[in-house]
Design an enzyme around this catalytic site. Structure first.
Site, PDB file in Angstrom:
ATOM      1  N   HIS A 422     -44.207 -54.321  30.814  1.00 39.73           N
ATOM      2  CA  HIS A 422     -43.397 -53.933  31.971  1.00 39.73           C
ATOM      3  C   HIS A 422     -42.023 -53.434  31.571  1.00 39.73           C
ATOM      4  CE1 HIS A 422     -40.901 -57.588  31.694  1.00 39.73           C
ATOM      5  NE2 HIS A 422     -42.025 -58.220  31.397  1.00 39.73           N
ATOM      6  N   CYS A 438     -44.318 -61.925  27.902  1.00 41.81           N
ATOM      7  CA  CYS A 438     -44.789 -60.572  28.201  1.00 41.81           C
ATOM      8  C   CYS A 438     -44.220 -59.572  27.198  1.00 41.81           C
ATOM      9  CB  CYS A 438     -44.400 -60.177  29.612  1.00 41.81           C
ATOM     10  SG  CYS A 438     -45.312 -61.072  30.889  1.00 41.81           S
TER      11      CYS A 438
END
Length: 463
Positions: A422, A438
């Site tokens: 992301h 992440c």
């Protein structure tokens, strides 16, 4: 940068230099670095007449940027690029663009932004708009593309780590980059812009040498089989000229730029974030920095004393060029190098990005997973039962979309629940911080990657 340009250009002494307007013969035209024919002839005071390394006559402005090259009209028309198709129809850019379920957040069209973006873009492989060309809207509230089961596990950076030279991991061995010695900020900027245009991102462009630049050079060398000498300024400038012009250009601030929407500040506490109507930029400089891949402080440094809130103000900005395109079938997230690599179906490395990948407390996955879903401009659902613990928050919270949201403007969900690739609200910290497991990229790099991957793309984590 003007000093760098004149190193590769020679002044022309001709009658034209003494005239108030540059003189052209009937069979000559002025062609911009973008391949367009200039429909006016600049005044002599606006430009200088020089010759480039190939002996061609060029017009250079007061900042050292090439305005146009003098060419024969036949050659110019034959070589002129066809304009891209109009990308401004109201096209959906949620999950359905990638084969998933519609996010129903927004559509990409004139109405969403008040006016057309500042530059006509080319659509990517999936027809997704390039983030550098617009400010993602966050005012309209729609169904969020993430549920409690797919909410990302990442938040703002935890702690800055000192820059370091990238180390070779078990799976990624790249040709070492030459050490950069005694280069000015303008020369480093030229190198960063070249790498950015090539698809081997140095992260934010700030005119400073660092590990992200070194990693980008090594990835470029791996992909091309060439050796790039970062200390050869003339070579870098020539490569820039061939890839879209000089590193720094000018931009006129529009009324839409000044209007926003903006928020006064982004609070740290997620409960307070949830009260905001959108997670937009906080200022014109933050928005412009992101649009042009720049560190916000560097944008101010290039434009001392400028009030960025006044429409019509002409400023110096980075010229990042066109985004990378192609079909990516395999992504490698190298934890040791803090870098993400994108490969096509032939196994060729076509792009690389600096990344923040996990931490010792909340490590990222190991092994191989797949891309499960892709969403642009996503909302964010915080659930303390399945996510990290943020402050004293013990309830589910819904945060609106926007570039300053915890996952920025892109969420590439992976088949391992709660993990994804992301964007970020703090691009200057990419590659130098820790995350909650992440893979975090700059918003523009995450968008570029999202345009090239699809549902089912393999993502391999290397320890």
């Amino acid at each position: 940068m003007a000093a760098l340009v004149t190193a590769g250009l020679a002044a022309v002494s001709s009658p034209a230099a003494a005239q108030s307007r540059i003189a052209l013969s009937p069979d000559q035209v002025l062609v911009t670095p973008q391949g367009d024919i200039l429909d006016y002839v600049p005044e002599n005071g606006e430009v200088r007449v020089m010759r480039d390394a190939r002996g061609r006559t060029v017009l250079v402005d007061n900042w050292g940027n090439i305005v146009a090259t003098v060419m024969g009209s036949r050659a110019a028309n034959e070589g002129r690029r066809r304009p891209p198709p109009d990308p401004y129809g109201a096209e959906p850019y949620g999950d359905e663009a990638f084969g998933g379920q519609p996010s129903r957040n927004t559509t990409f069209g004139n109405e969403a932004y008040g006016e057309r973006p500042y530059i006509r873009q080319r659509g990517g492989a999936n027809g997704v708009p390039d983030y550098r060309n617009f400010v993602p809207p966050g005012v309209e509230r729609g169904d969020l593309p993430m549920t409690d089961q797919t909410a990302p596990q990442d938040e703002n950076d935890l702690a800055a780590l000192p820059p370091e030279q990238p180390t070779a991991s078990q799976g990624t061995t790249l040709p070492r980059a030459a050490a950069i010695t005694r280069k000015s900020s303008a020369e480093i900027t030229a190198l960063q812009v070249f790498l950015d245009r090539e698809g081997f991102s140095p992260g934010v462009i700030d005119g400073k040498n660092g590990s992200n630049v070194t990693k980008a050079i090594e990835a470029w060398q791996q992909a091309t089989g060439e050796t790039l000498d970062p200390n050869n300024t003339d070579d870098i400038l020539e490569r820039l000229r061939l890839s879209g012009g000089l590193a720094i250009t000018t931009y006129t601030i529009t009324a839409a730029d000044a209007a926003g929407p903006y928020v006064a500040e982004i609070p740290e506490d997620y409960a307070h974030k949830a009260l905001l109507p959108h997670m937009s930029f906080t200022s014109t400089t933050e928005m412009l920095g992101e649009r042009f891949h720049m560190d916000e402080a560097y944008l101010r440094e290039l434009n001392p004393g400028v009030d960025f809130t006044i429409p019509g103000t002409i400023i110096k900005v980075i010229n990042p060029g066109e985004p990378k395109t192609g079909k990516v079938t395999r992504v490698v997230a190298d934890k040791a190098r803090k870098q993400v690599f994108a490969y096509d179906e032939a196994g060729t490395l076509i792009a690389a990005y600096p990344a923040t990948i996990g931490s010792s407390d909340t490590p990222s996955p190991s092994g191989t997973v797949q891309v499960d879903r892709i969403a642009l401009n996503p909302g964010y659902t915080y659930n303390p039962k399945i996510n990290f613990k943020q402050g004293e928050n013990d309830k589910v919270l819904t945060l609106q979309p926007g570039p300053n949201g915890p996952v920025g403007t892109v969420w590439i969900a992976l088949s391992k629940p709660t993990y994804g690739i992301h964007g970020t609200p703090e691009p200057s910290k990419i590659g130098k911080t820790q995350s909650h497991g992440c893979v975090r990229l700059t918003n523009w790099d995450a968008t570029e990657l999202a345009k090239m991957v699809s549902v089912g793309t393999t993502v391999e984590f290397l320890d």
